[in-house]
Write an enzyme that holds these catalytic residues in place. Structure first.
Site, PDB file in Angstrom:
ATOM      1  N   GLU A  17      64.751 -30.995  42.498  1.00 46.65           N
ATOM      2  CA  GLU A  17      64.832 -32.240  43.254  1.00 46.65           C
ATOM      3  C   GLU A  17      66.013 -33.089  42.824  1.00 46.65           C
ATOM      4  OE1 GLU A  17      61.094 -34.203  42.827  1.00 46.65           O
ATOM      5  OE2 GLU A  17      60.222 -33.075  44.492  1.00 46.65           O
ATOM      6  N   GLY A  51      59.875 -27.829  43.870  1.00 43.45           N
ATOM      7  CA  GLY A  51      61.251 -27.323  43.882  1.00 43.45           C
ATOM      8  C   GLY A  51      62.205 -28.270  43.169  1.00 43.45           C
ATOM      9  N   THR A  73      55.551 -23.498  49.421  1.00 44.72           N
ATOM     10  CA  THR A  73      54.106 -23.568  49.617  1.00 44.72           C
ATOM     11  C   THR A  73      53.693 -22.709  50.812  1.00 44.72           C
ATOM     12  OG1 THR A  73      54.120 -25.757  48.676  1.00 44.72           O
ATOM     13  CG2 THR A  73      52.193 -25.169  49.965  1.00 44.72           C
ATOM     14  N   SER A 114      62.925 -28.545  47.110  1.00 47.36           N
ATOM     15  CA  SER A 114      61.854 -29.182  47.856  1.00 47.36           C
ATOM     16  C   SER A 114      62.084 -29.023  49.359  1.00 47.36           C
ATOM     17  CB  SER A 114      61.797 -30.663  47.478  1.00 47.36           C
ATOM     18  OG  SER A 114      60.785 -31.266  48.213  1.00 47.36           O
ATOM     19  N   GLY A 115      61.079 -28.516  50.050  1.00 47.80           N
ATOM     20  CA  GLY A 115      61.178 -28.352  51.497  1.00 47.80           C
ATOM     21  C   GLY A 115      61.727 -26.998  51.905  1.00 47.80           C
ATOM     22  N   SER A 155      55.228 -32.341  50.829  1.00 45.67           N
ATOM     23  CA  SER A 155      55.829 -31.904  49.567  1.00 45.67           C
ATOM     24  C   SER A 155      54.770 -31.809  48.469  1.00 45.67           C
ATOM     25  CB  SER A 155      56.903 -32.915  49.162  1.00 45.67           C
ATOM     26  OG  SER A 155      57.498 -32.483  47.970  1.00 45.67           O
ATOM     27  N   SER A 156      54.784 -30.684  47.764  1.00 41.71           N
ATOM     28  CA  SER A 156      53.827 -30.524  46.660  1.00 41.71           C
ATOM     29  C   SER A 156      54.263 -31.434  45.530  1.00 41.71           C
ATOM     30  CB  SER A 156      53.818 -29.085  46.163  1.00 41.71           C
ATOM     31  OG  SER A 156      53.764 -28.204  47.242  1.00 41.71           O
ATOM     32  N   ASN A 180      60.535 -33.510  52.442  1.00 40.32           N
ATOM     33  CA  ASN A 180      59.504 -32.601  52.946  1.00 40.32           C
ATOM     34  C   ASN A 180      58.274 -33.420  53.324  1.00 40.32           C
ATOM     35  OD1 ASN A 180      57.594 -30.664  53.390  1.00 40.32           O
ATOM     36  ND2 ASN A 180      57.828 -29.637  51.406  1.00 40.32           N
TER      37      ASN A 180
END
Ligand code: ATP
Ligand code: MG
Length: 1107
Positions: free
Chosen positions: A392, A390, A115, A110-111, A163-164, A160
């Site tokens: 996590e 991502g 994306t 993540s981050g 974050s998605s 993030n």
């Protein structure tokens, strides 16, 4: 052109090593140092072969400009410094030119920038693919789907700011030219728990903040919202504002994007209403209320919020209120309703909010798909871009993290399968010498989670479906039993456990050793989240909503479609969709972007080696490099290889007869490629170094240029020669025609000259002859003239002599005739009488007359008096005789005709004759009466018993008995009367009863008047002062006027010896009592048909309209 001259390479101006395959020596440390060095010099992209490693710079770099796009466009992968554009270009060209479906797999925690990377790929492809209004619209819609989905599916987390919170896989579809046609988006498990609760330092989904900051006052009022975040329980307060993020501006961007994607205004409105409803749901609070049975029942504290929600969504307030207080369980036709306590009510509220939001999100994805779906059915090429949450590791990891990390495990697995494993297996398959490289295969972890019998997800499902009390603890117990021996599973167990001593493990937790690290999962909430239960009362309440969108989101709430079966659990649904995704990815050519996060602070310029080292390790980058290095950079089957490079060698160009492999061997020998640079597999040639391949490509390019020149040369030669031949042929044709023309002209000239000379000579000759002939002729003429004069003299002399002789002969003849006459007269005188001529004349005349009469006998015409024929006269002197004879004959045949008549007939004809004298040429009605026989008593009174009385009253002979119309003197209307004429009287009787109405002695009748027209009106004038005349004259109309008038005339004449006056005039006076009324006949219109109509106009005028 400039581009072609500058031959750049990845090796030019290289910072560190651009492609880590070239890294020397190769170790974890050198890899990290290389990444760091490049990161410090703003080189965030590095290759391992064809895999792109991207390190998040956390600041905007000037490397994505349109010029950069142009730089990377159509360039070789290794030609320029590493870039995500190079990979995008490679994938796009392979898709367009080699017809291979592509997928771009973006992984990282993540981050790490997944994306962002996916958006860069999409924007690059959009920039390089086809142009045109329609294509641009498709591109715009595809690109604009991102802000919409990010607003609803992304949130700020500690890792993030954007974050998605859902997984996204997007297929971009292209046509054969490489122009985009549309796309399909698949979404994976939105982290919906975020809607009701966010960890510290995190936010709810962006859209809530964007709506409250960006909506106009008017819109907020409409949605019954307030701008203040703190008013809403679902929005955590500690991090409502994110640095560098303008929620209000983003709201406008999102609305604009929705419009571009094709959302209708009312759809946007509905979506915002659902968002508002979710926000407001969080504000509903419950309080306990004791019931009679001692149990607590929850009641809504403040119903205002509920009321507003119901107004917003069109739900009946009582229905929703009840759904928050009761729960109905239905089993086999039995309904059991139980009350909810406060905790259960809160649970129901949150479940509703979560479901409402996550279903709205799925609806959005479907709606976008509807807009961006390709319009054609032609075969499509597909480029898939996978941007999934991502890996996590949080402080508290729950069911969502477990699912997310499972998905990442699967992606790692596919990466391993497609690159490391597949590569090694291919070498073995192709019989290439190969030293095996050790790498960690995470299949065992995937199995721990997804195994159908004893995988963690299967255990969870089993626990959820099991009857009896089920809690997160019972689930953990089960895990402890089944997975205890698994080397990637750890847990703290109460009894005789191998983990018992591991006090670092808290209770109600289990730990999984993922490929990317160990993650400790809190078991709390697993069962609930997997069940994903929404009380049926709530879904039914939602289904009853007046809000069309909300109603459509809860189809299971339709009581007609109650399904007692449990819906599939969240875990099994996710597992199935991940399996489909994997299957889909396996059919495509993979391109990898592996994102690395340089620090945990979301800050630029900081490269945390420890953090990066961890990621390098679990991403398996080192193994990746080793495999690439040990192996061959490029491989290709022999046939396409030979086909591609055969022009580089004389033996193989243009055709190679033998097997392809031998051809490639010959080719490589000829090109003097060092033997260590390639290997021959069973079906493929393996090229160790990319540079060798580039060399081959360059040679090929060069050769192609030469070949093109050759083709050009030959073509030009052919073209010139054909042109020359054509010119030559044309020249010959033109020359031939010209020569012919010149010769013709010369010939004509010579010919005309010859003619001139000829004519001069002929003229000269002719004149000479003429002169001679003229001389000759003059001589001849002189002789002739002399001869003529001589002959003339001779002839005249002879004529004179002959005339003299003739005169003498004539004289002799005359004398002789006279003498003969005398002689004959003397001889016959005694035979002739003096009056013989007269006698002969008379006889002749007699004879002629006789003949005339005899002929006439045969020519007499028929005895019909109307026969007009009469033979023509033969002699003029017989003219008067002939006429007289015609008259006598006519009189005679008329007499003959008349002699045939009986007395009665004679009477009839007399009458007709009388009528003719009276009316012929005077009354228009007359001609129509000629053919009608005069019948007199039309009404046979004797025979009709109705008229017996009438008959008895009349003693005399009845001459006329007929029905007439008597015109009423007052109004011109008519009444039927029987008109009777006897020798002395005229009687009128009623037609029905036969009663006599009037009786007039004929002596009193003075006159009869009528018009000259074709009508049957007539007036009978009576003698003034007579008894009958007291009522005045009569005006009648009858169909037999001519007959009646004639008979009246005749009878009057025979009885009174006086001629009855018959006046024919279109205007006459009639005495009606004291008045004299004028009866006037006019030419009427045809309106009333062919019947004359009578109308009293005024006191003095009665008008009869005759058609
Ligand atoms: N190439 C880049 N250039 C500049 N900034 C970047 C780049 N890539 C990522 N970032 C920054 O990093 C942040 C996080 O990136 P991104 O949202 O792509 O992460 P992610 O991998 O999708 O994470 P998650 O799994 O949480 O969705 C971005 O908001 C952006 O600020
Ligand atoms: Mg993301």
């Amino acid at each position: 052109m400039a581009k072609m001259e500058v031959k750049t390479s990845l090796l030019d101006n290289m910072i560190g090593v651009g492609d880590m395959v070239l890294l020397e020596p190769l170790s974890e440390e050198t890899v990290i140092n290389n990444l760091k060095k490049r990161f410090d010099h703003n080189e965030i992209y590095t290759y391992i072969g064809s895999v792109v490693i991207s390190v998040n710079p956390y600041r905007s770099l000037p490397i994505y400009s349109p010029e950069k796009v142009e730089d990377y466009r159509n360039r070789n992968f290794y030609e320029l410094s590493p870039h995500i554009f190079a990979l995008s270009d490679e994938a796009y060209r392979s898709l367009r030119d080699q017809d291979k479906d592509q997928c771009i797999l973006i992984t990282g925690e993540s981050g790490a920038g997944k994306t962002e990377a996916s958006k860069l790929v999409m924007s690059y492809v959009a920039a390089v693919c086809g142009k045109g209004a329609e294509v641009n619209q498709v591109k715009e819609q595809l690109l604009q789907s991102n802000p919409v989905l990010e607003a609803f599916g992304n949130a700020k987390t500690v890792r993030n700011d954007n974050s998605s919170r859902f997984g996204k896989y997007m297929d971009i579809e292209f046509d054969f030219k490489g122009d985009p046609l549309g796309g399909v988006i698949s979404n994976y498990l939105l982290e919906k728990s975020r809607v009701v609760k966010q960890p510290r330092g995190e936010r709810n989904f962006h859209v809530f903040y964007q709506l409250l900051s960006g909506a106009s006052e008017e819109l907020l009022n409409k949605l019954k919202l307030e701008r203040d975040f703190s008013r809403y329980n679902y929005l955590s307060l500690d991090s409502a504002k994110v640095n560098g993020v303008d929620d209000a501006a983003n709201f406008r961007t999102v609305r604009n994007a929705m419009q571009i994607v094709g959302f209708m205004d009312h759809e946007v409105e509905s979506v915002l209403e659902v968002v508002a409803a979710v926000l407001k749901l969080g504000n509903i609070e419950f309080k306990p209320e004791s019931r009679v049975n001692g149990l607590d029942e929850s009641k809504i504290k403040d119903k205002n919020e509920l009321k507003e929600i119901c107004e917003l969504t069109g739900i009946d307030q009582s229905v929703l209120e009840r759904a928050f207080s009761f729960r109905t369980v239905e089993a086999k036709q039995e309904k059991v309703s139980t009350t909810l306590n406060v905790a259960q009510a809160y649970y129901a509220r949150d479940a509703l909010a979560k479901n409402l939001y996550s279903r709205l999100f799925s609806w959005l994805v479907n709606r976008i798909n509807e807009s961006i779906k390709a319009q054609t059915k032609v075969r499509k090429k597909v480029m898939g871009v996978l941007d999934i949450y991502g890996f996590e590791i949080f402080e508290d990891n729950s069911f969502e993290q477990f699912i997310i990390n499972y998905c990442n495990e699967k992606l790692q697995q596919i990466f391993i399968e497609l690159t490391l494993k597949e590569e090694q297996e291919e070498y073995i398959r192709e019989d290439i010498e190969w030293t095996h490289i050790e790498y960690f295969n995470n299949a065992i972890i995937c199995d721990l989670i997804e195994n159908n019998t004893n995988g963690i997800l299967a255990m969870l499902d089993e626990e959820c479906l099991r009857p009896g009390t089920v809690t997160d603890e019972t689930f953990l117990e089960k895990l402890n039993q089944v997975c205890a021996t698994h080397q990637h599973f750890e847990s703290r167990m109460s009894k005789c456990s191998r983990f018992l001593n591991d006090t670092s493990l808290p209770h109600s937790c289990f730990r999984i050793q993922h490929y990317a690290g160990k993650v400790l999962y809190q078991v709390e909430g697993f069962v609930d989240k997997n069940n994903d239960l929404l009380y049926r009362d709530l879904s039914q309440a939602m289904w009853k909503a007046g809000h069309a969108l909300i109603k459509s989101l809860f189809p299971e709430g339709n009581p007609a479609k109650i399904n007692l079966k449990r819906p599939p659990t969240a875990g099994s649904q996710f597992k199935a969709s991940v399996a489909t995704l994997m299957k889909n990815l396996q059919t495509k050519n993979p391109n990898y972007i592996r994102c690395i996060k340089p620090n945990d602070k979301k800050a630029a310029h900081i490269f945390n080696e420890g953090l990066v080292c961890h990621q390098v390790r679990y991403l398996g980058l080192l193994e990746n490099v080793r495999v690439r290095r040990a192996g061959y950079a490029f491989r290709q089957a022999y046939e396409p290889c030979l086909e591609r490079y055969k022009m580089l060698c004389k033996q193989t160009w243009p055709h190679w007869k033998g097997p392809a492999r031998a051809g490639v061997e010959v080719l490589f020998n000829e090109l003097e490629i060092p033997v260590e640079e390639y290997s021959f597999g069973r079906s493929k040639i393996f090229i160790r170094n990319p540079r060798t391949l580039f060399k081959l490509e360059d040679l090929r390019k060069q050769r192609l240029e030469d070949l093109a020149t050759l083709i050009q040369k030959i073509y030009r030669g052919w073209k010139c020669r054909t042109h020359f031949l054509l010119m030559r042929k044309s020249q010959i044709v033109i020359a031939a025609w010209y020569r012919r023309y010149a010769q013709q002209k010369r010939y004509q000239q010579i010919k005309s000259s010859a003619l001139v000379i000829q004519s001069y000579i002929r003229g000269w000759k002719a004149r000479k002859i003429l002169r001679e002939l003229k001389h000759q002729k003059r001589c001849e003429e002189a002789a002739t003239t002399i001869a003529a004069y001589w002959h003339g003299t001779q002839a005249r002399r002879e004529l004179k002599r002959l005339k003299e002789e003739a005169r003498r002969k004539h004289a002799v003849a005359v004398i002789w005739a006279y003498w003969l006459g005398l002689k004959v007269r003397r001889e016959y005188r005694k035979f002739f009488r003096a009056n013989a001529g007269k006698k002969i004349y008379e006889f002749t005349l007699q004879r002629i007359v006789q003949k005339y009469f005899l002929e006439m006998k045969n020519k007499v015409p028929s005895l019909s008096p109307i026969d007009k024929n009469w033979p023509s006269r033969p002699y003029l002197f017989l003219d008067s005789t002939h006429k007289e004879l015609k008259r006598i004959f006519h009189l005679w045949r008329c007499k003959k005709y008349r002699d045939q008549f009986t007395d009665q007939q004679k009477l009839i004809y007399e009458e007709k004759l009388e009528a003719s004298e009276l009316f012929k040429d005077k009354k228009a009605l007359y001609p129509s009466s000629v053919g009608q026989p005069f019948q007199g008593p039309y009404l046979e009174i004797n025979k009709n018993p109705k008229y017996k009385k009438l008959k008895d009253a009349i003693e005399e002979k009845i001459i006329i008995a007929e029905v007439v119309n008597k015109i009423n003197r007052a109004n011109g209307k008519s009444t039927s009367r029987i008109f009777l004429l006897t020798n002395n009287n005229l009687l009128l009787a009623d037609q029905k009863s036969g009663q006599i109405k009037s009786e007039v002695p004929l002596v009193d009748v003075t006159k009869v008047s009528m018009s000259s027209q074709n009508d049957g009106f007539f007036a009978v004038h009576l003698k003034e002062g007579s008894e009958a005349a007291s009522k005045g004259d009569f005006l009648f109309s009858s169909d037999h006027l001519i007959e009646m008038a004639t008979k009246l005339y005749r009878t009057t004449l025979s009885q009174t010896k006086q001629k009855l006056n018959i006046e024919i005039s279109d205007e006459f006076l009639v005495q009606f009592r004291q008045d004299k009324v004028c009866v006037k006949f006019i030419q009427g219109n045809q309106k009333n048909g062919s019947v004359p109509t009578c109308k009293r106009k005024n006191n003095r005028l009665l008008e009869v309209a005759v058609p």
